[in-house]
Design a protein around this motif. Structure first.
Motif, PDB file in Angstrom:
ATOM      1  N   ALA A   1       0.832  -1.213   0.000  1.00 30.49           N
ATOM      2  CA  ALA A   1       0.000   0.000   0.000  1.00 30.49           C
ATOM      3  C   ALA A   1       0.863   1.258   0.000  1.00 30.49           C
ATOM      4  CB  ALA A   1      -0.929  -0.006   1.215  1.00 30.49           C
ATOM      5  N   LYS A   2       1.964   1.213   0.704  1.00 27.15           N
ATOM      6  CA  LYS A   2       2.833   2.390   0.820  1.00 27.15           C
ATOM      7  C   LYS A   2       3.415   2.803  -0.536  1.00 27.15           C
ATOM      8  CE  LYS A   2       6.121   4.346   4.105  1.00 27.15           C
ATOM      9  NZ  LYS A   2       6.799   5.288   3.210  1.00 27.15           N
ATOM     10  N   VAL A   3       3.909   1.832  -1.314  1.00 22.27           N
ATOM     11  CA  VAL A   3       4.469   2.210  -2.616  1.00 22.27           C
ATOM     12  C   VAL A   3       3.375   2.680  -3.568  1.00 22.27           C
ATOM     13  CG1 VAL A   3       6.508   0.742  -2.472  1.00 22.27           C
ATOM     14  CG2 VAL A   3       4.436  -0.186  -3.502  1.00 22.27           C
ATOM     15  N   LEU A   4       2.169   2.166  -3.408  1.00 23.17           N
ATOM     16  CA  LEU A   4       1.049   2.615  -4.242  1.00 23.17           C
ATOM     17  C   LEU A   4       0.638   4.046  -3.883  1.00 23.17           C
ATOM     18  CD1 LEU A   4      -1.007  -0.689  -4.216  1.00 23.17           C
ATOM     19  CD2 LEU A   4      -0.030   0.385  -6.251  1.00 23.17           C
ATOM     20  N   ILE A   5       0.617   4.349  -2.588  1.00 23.01           N
ATOM     21  CA  ILE A   5       0.319   5.716  -2.143  1.00 23.01           C
ATOM     22  C   ILE A   5       1.401   6.672  -2.639  1.00 23.01           C
ATOM     23  CG2 ILE A   5       0.167   7.238  -0.123  1.00 23.01           C
ATOM     24  CD1 ILE A   5      -2.354   5.611  -0.439  1.00 23.01           C
ATOM     25  N   GLU A   6       2.646   6.253  -2.526  1.00 22.72           N
ATOM     26  CA  GLU A   6       3.758   7.090  -2.988  1.00 22.72           C
ATOM     27  C   GLU A   6       3.719   7.303  -4.498  1.00 22.72           C
ATOM     28  OE1 GLU A   6       6.912   5.782   0.559  1.00 22.72           O
ATOM     29  OE2 GLU A   6       7.041   4.881  -1.435  1.00 22.72           O
ATOM     30  N   ALA A   7       3.105   6.352  -5.215  1.00 26.25           N
ATOM     31  CA  ALA A   7       2.977   6.472  -6.674  1.00 26.25           C
ATOM     32  C   ALA A   7       1.753   7.290  -7.074  1.00 26.25           C
ATOM     33  CB  ALA A   7       2.901   5.084  -7.304  1.00 26.25           C
TER      34      ALA A   7
END
Length: 236
Positions: free
Chosen positions: A218-224
């Motif tokens: 979820a974190k890398v998706l939010i950062e993207a």
């Protein structure tokens, strides 16, 4: 006469008008196998979907379990995962069923859960981007399939494989809780940020254990650029 997808024994379906005219899908598990699975119902943790009836009262505060409170109190993880909804309690029978799926190559078993997963997906969000948790190339080659992709495939919606594992690592099931939570580097990266930007995303995986895998994804998706991220898992 039908054959159970798990035990492969023949069984007779319960007769009903709904099944006769096609309004109700025929069960894919026999009554014995179905009866050993425990659906998560009633009071659950607002974030991770943990069944409050199966663990002591002192491990919760209002509508959250202490695990989720600890995650949310960490500035790095606050609000990263909106909610997880799991379908079944990870009891011994579900553990064996998932092991048969993942480690003994019985991919057909996953079809038994399609109706329940589909119903849960519609309840959370019909319009969200559907993203399965990825496997490393080595693990995918070893199994021949990604169980999260198979599970997501039952939702009759386009599945976007937008996550990639950076490196091959030890199986999560072999790690202790402390080892899972102490992981520093994010093992995931986003393949196509343009597809993610501004989207609601629902991650799909087989088991929610500590929540670390889903939160890292979820974190890398939010950062993207994802607007928010939730998840559906088969078991908790």
């Amino acid at each position: 006469m039908s054959y159970c997808l798990y035990c492969h024994e023949p069984y007779s379906e319960a007769w009903s008008w709904e099944a006769l005219i096609g309004l109700k899908q025929s069960p894919l598990l026999c009554q014995d196998c179905e009866g050993k699975l425990v659906r998560i119902k009633g009071e659950i943790c607002r974030i991770c979907g943990r069944d409050f009836s199966v663990f002591p009262e002192q491990y919760r505060q209002d509508d959250c379990c202490f695990d989720c409170i600890r995650w949310e109190e960490n500035d790095t993880w606050t609000g990263i995962l909106q909610q997880n909804r799991s379908l079944y309690v990870y009891n011994d029978y579900m553990k064996e069923m998932i092991a048969k799926l993942k480690y003994r190559g019985d991919a057909e078993v996953v079809k038994a859960f399609y109706p329940v997963v589909s119903s849960e997906f519609k309840r959370i969000s019909r319009d969200a981007l559907l993203v399965p948790i990825s496997l490393s190339e080595e693990r995918h080659y070893e199994r021949g399939f990604n169980q999260a992709e198979l599970l997501a495939g039952g939702l009759k919606k386009q599945v976007e494989s937008l996550l990639k594992r950076k490196t091959h690592e030890e199986k999560q099931s072999k790690k202790t809780r402390v080892e899972r939570l102490s992981q520093k580097e994010n093992p995931f990266e986003v393949v196509d940020s343009l597809k993610v930007k501004g989207q609601e995303v629902i991650l799909v995986d087989d088991v929610y254990t500590t929540g670390s895998t889903l939160r890292y994804a979820a974190k890398v998706l939010i950062e993207a650029g994802a607007k928010e991220v939730s998840s559906i898992t088969l078991a908790r």
